[in-house]
Design a protein around this motif. Structure first.
Motif, short mmCIF file in Angstrom:
data_model
loop_
_atom_site.label_atom_id
_atom_site.label_comp_id
_atom_site.label_asym_id
_atom_site.label_seq_id
_atom_site.Cartn_x
_atom_site.Cartn_y
_atom_site.Cartn_z
N SER A 195 0.84 -1.19 0.00
CA SER A 195 0.00 0.00 0.00
C SER A 195 0.88 1.23 0.00
O SER A 195 2.02 1.20 0.43
CB SER A 195 -0.90 0.01 1.23
N ASN A 196 0.31 2.34 -0.50
CA ASN A 196 1.06 3.59 -0.42
C ASN A 196 0.57 4.48 0.71
O ASN A 196 0.93 5.64 0.78
CB ASN A 196 1.04 4.34 -1.75
N ARG A 197 -0.26 3.96 1.59
CA ARG A 197 -0.62 4.71 2.79
C ARG A 197 0.57 4.73 3.74
O ARG A 197 1.08 3.68 4.14
CB ARG A 197 -1.82 4.08 3.48
N ILE A 198 0.99 5.94 4.13
CA ILE A 198 2.17 6.09 4.97
C ILE A 198 1.81 6.52 6.38
O ILE A 198 2.24 5.92 7.36
CB ILE A 198 3.14 7.11 4.35
N LEU A 199 1.01 7.58 6.49
CA LEU A 199 0.61 8.12 7.79
C LEU A 199 -0.90 8.12 7.91
O LEU A 199 -1.60 8.57 6.99
CB LEU A 199 1.12 9.56 7.96
N THR A 200 -1.39 7.64 9.03
CA THR A 200 -2.80 7.72 9.37
C THR A 200 -3.03 8.92 10.28
O THR A 200 -2.23 9.19 11.17
CB THR A 200 -3.25 6.44 10.09
N THR A 201 -4.13 9.65 10.05
CA THR A 201 -4.52 10.73 10.94
C THR A 201 -5.94 10.48 11.43
O THR A 201 -6.79 10.02 10.67
CB THR A 201 -4.47 12.11 10.25
N VAL A 202 -6.17 10.75 12.70
CA VAL A 202 -7.52 10.67 13.27
C VAL A 202 -7.76 11.96 14.04
O VAL A 202 -6.99 12.30 14.94
CB VAL A 202 -7.69 9.46 14.20
N PHE A 203 -8.83 12.65 13.68
CA PHE A 203 -9.17 13.92 14.32
C PHE A 203 -10.57 13.81 14.92
O PHE A 203 -11.51 13.37 14.25
CB PHE A 203 -9.13 15.06 13.29
N VAL A 215 -4.51 12.53 16.23
CA VAL A 215 -3.57 11.42 16.40
C VAL A 215 -2.98 11.12 15.03
O VAL A 215 -3.70 11.03 14.03
CB VAL A 215 -4.27 10.17 16.95
N VAL A 216 -1.66 10.97 14.97
CA VAL A 216 -0.95 10.66 13.73
C VAL A 216 -0.04 9.47 13.99
O VAL A 216 0.70 9.47 14.98
CB VAL A 216 -0.12 11.85 13.22
N PHE A 217 -0.09 8.45 13.13
CA PHE A 217 0.79 7.30 13.33
C PHE A 217 1.11 6.63 11.99
O PHE A 217 0.37 6.79 11.00
CB PHE A 217 0.18 6.29 14.31
N LEU A 218 2.19 5.87 11.98
CA LEU A 218 2.60 5.15 10.78
C LEU A 218 1.58 4.06 10.46
O LEU A 218 1.28 3.21 11.29
CB LEU A 218 3.99 4.54 10.98
N SER A 219 1.08 4.08 9.24
CA SER A 219 -0.05 3.24 8.87
C SER A 219 0.26 1.76 8.87
O SER A 219 -0.61 0.93 9.13
CB SER A 219 -0.56 3.64 7.48
N ASP A 220 1.50 1.37 8.55
CA ASP A 220 1.83 -0.04 8.42
C ASP A 220 2.55 -0.60 9.64
O ASP A 220 3.08 -1.71 9.59
CB ASP A 220 2.68 -0.28 7.16
N VAL A 221 2.55 0.16 10.75
CA VAL A 221 3.30 -0.26 11.94
C VAL A 221 2.37 -0.58 13.11
O VAL A 221 2.56 -1.59 13.80
CB VAL A 221 4.31 0.83 12.36
N PHE A 222 1.36 0.23 13.33
CA PHE A 222 0.62 0.15 14.58
C PHE A 222 -0.75 -0.48 14.42
O PHE A 222 -1.65 0.10 13.78
CB PHE A 222 0.48 1.54 15.20
N LEU A 223 -0.91 -1.66 15.01
CA LEU A 223 -2.25 -2.22 15.15
C LEU A 223 -3.06 -1.30 16.07
O LEU A 223 -2.54 -0.77 17.06
CB LEU A 223 -2.18 -3.61 15.77
N HIS A 224 -4.34 -1.14 15.76
CA HIS A 224 -5.18 -0.27 16.57
C HIS A 224 -6.63 -0.71 16.45
O HIS A 224 -6.98 -1.48 15.54
CB HIS A 224 -5.02 1.20 16.15
N GLU A 225 -7.45 -0.26 17.36
CA GLU A 225 -8.87 -0.56 17.30
C GLU A 225 -9.66 0.58 17.93
O GLU A 225 -9.11 1.40 18.68
CB GLU A 225 -9.20 -1.87 18.02
N VAL A 226 -10.95 0.63 17.61
CA VAL A 226 -11.86 1.59 18.19
C VAL A 226 -12.85 0.83 19.07
O VAL A 226 -13.55 -0.07 18.60
CB VAL A 226 -12.63 2.39 17.11
N LEU A 227 -12.88 1.18 20.35
CA LEU A 227 -13.78 0.51 21.29
C LEU A 227 -15.20 1.05 21.15
O LEU A 227 -15.41 2.18 20.73
CB LEU A 227 -13.28 0.72 22.72
N ALA A 228 -16.16 0.23 21.51
CA ALA A 228 -17.56 0.65 21.48
C ALA A 228 -17.78 1.77 22.49
O ALA A 228 -17.20 1.78 23.57
CB ALA A 228 -18.47 -0.53 21.78
N GLY A 229 -18.63 2.71 22.11
CA GLY A 229 -18.98 3.80 23.00
C GLY A 229 -20.47 3.84 23.26
O GLY A 229 -21.25 3.11 22.64
N SER A 230 -20.86 4.72 24.16
CA SER A 230 -22.27 4.82 24.54
C SER A 230 -22.95 6.04 23.92
O SER A 230 -24.13 6.27 24.14
CB SER A 230 -22.40 4.90 26.06
N ARG A 231 -22.20 6.82 23.13
CA ARG A 231 -22.74 8.01 22.48
C ARG A 231 -22.40 7.98 21.00
O ARG A 231 -21.49 7.25 20.57
CB ARG A 231 -22.12 9.28 23.09
#
Length: 218
Positions: A136-144, A179-195
């Motif tokens: 993939s050519n995705r290098i950096l992930t951003t989450v705002f 949040v900014v991180f290397l796309s091919d390095v860091f496993l991550h997940e989004v937990l369930a929320g109540s809102r």
């Protein structure tokens, strides 16, 4: 909903030595207050008031391998387009950040794509990588994040994992945080929320296109 074109001013991320050093040495950085509260509020209300048909069920994979699987991912998304003022303002802001990152870190980032994400109460995104080395050519992930007054008991945290499965960060999705991180390095997940939870997820990419075809396609 107003249609006036907003102005979003990127925080002086590239000249913040701590943020740059963390991204360069750790491969990820968390920047609180990336945008002012008023600007976050504009984006939040824009997302909140989009018509239901503006959203699509998020999937996994890309191009011919794209599929929806609600056992893995349950958010709804809207790809940002320059034709819409609020979306264009965010895209322009993040393109300025791309130029700053290239100047400071010589990353050769070519373009940026992103989508709004809406996680209804109970929705999650299981542990995953955003890119695979050499594929993939995705290098950096951003989450705002867009939600104000988010509390720990509301859930919905982003969890970032290390090489051995250890938790590196548990990020509360507070308005204005980037949040900014290397796309091919860091496993991550989004937990369930109540809102209902709103964010903008994007990727800076390298140019590996041939013959005018973007690699990989969305």
């Amino acid at each position: 909903m107003t249609t006036a074109c907003p102005t979003l001013r990127v925080a002086d991320f590239a000249t913040e030595s701590i943020a740059i050093d963390q991204l360069a040495t750790r491969g990820y950085v968390i920047v609180p207050n990336f945008l002012a509260r008023e600007q976050c509020s504009q984006l939040y209300h824009y997302a909140q008031h989009l018509e239901p048909q503006a959203w699509q069920q998020a999937g996994i994979g890309r191009a011919d391998n794209y599929t929806t699987n609600t056992a893995v991912r349950q958010d709804k998304i809207r790809w940002l387009q320059s034709d819409f003022p609020y979306e264009n303002a965010y895209l322009e802001m993040m393109d300025q950040l791309r130029l700053d990152l290239n100047r400071e870190l010589f990353m050769g980032l070519f373009d940026y794509e992103c989508h709004l994400a809406h996680y209804p109460p109970g929705a999650f995104y299981r542990k995953h990588l955003d890119a695979f080395k050499g594929r993939s050519n995705r290098i950096l992930t951003t989450v705002f994040y867009l939600n104000s007054d988010w509390r720990k008991q509301d859930g919905g945290q982003l969890v970032i994992y290390g090489d051995n499965g250890e938790v590196l960060e548990t990020v509360l999705p507070e308005a204005g945080k980037l949040v900014v991180f290397l796309s091919d390095v860091f496993l991550h997940e989004v937990l369930a929320g109540s809102r209902d939870r709103y964010s903008i997820t994007g990727w800076y990419r390298l140019n590996t296109s041939i013959g005018g075809f973007i690699d990989p396609t969305r």
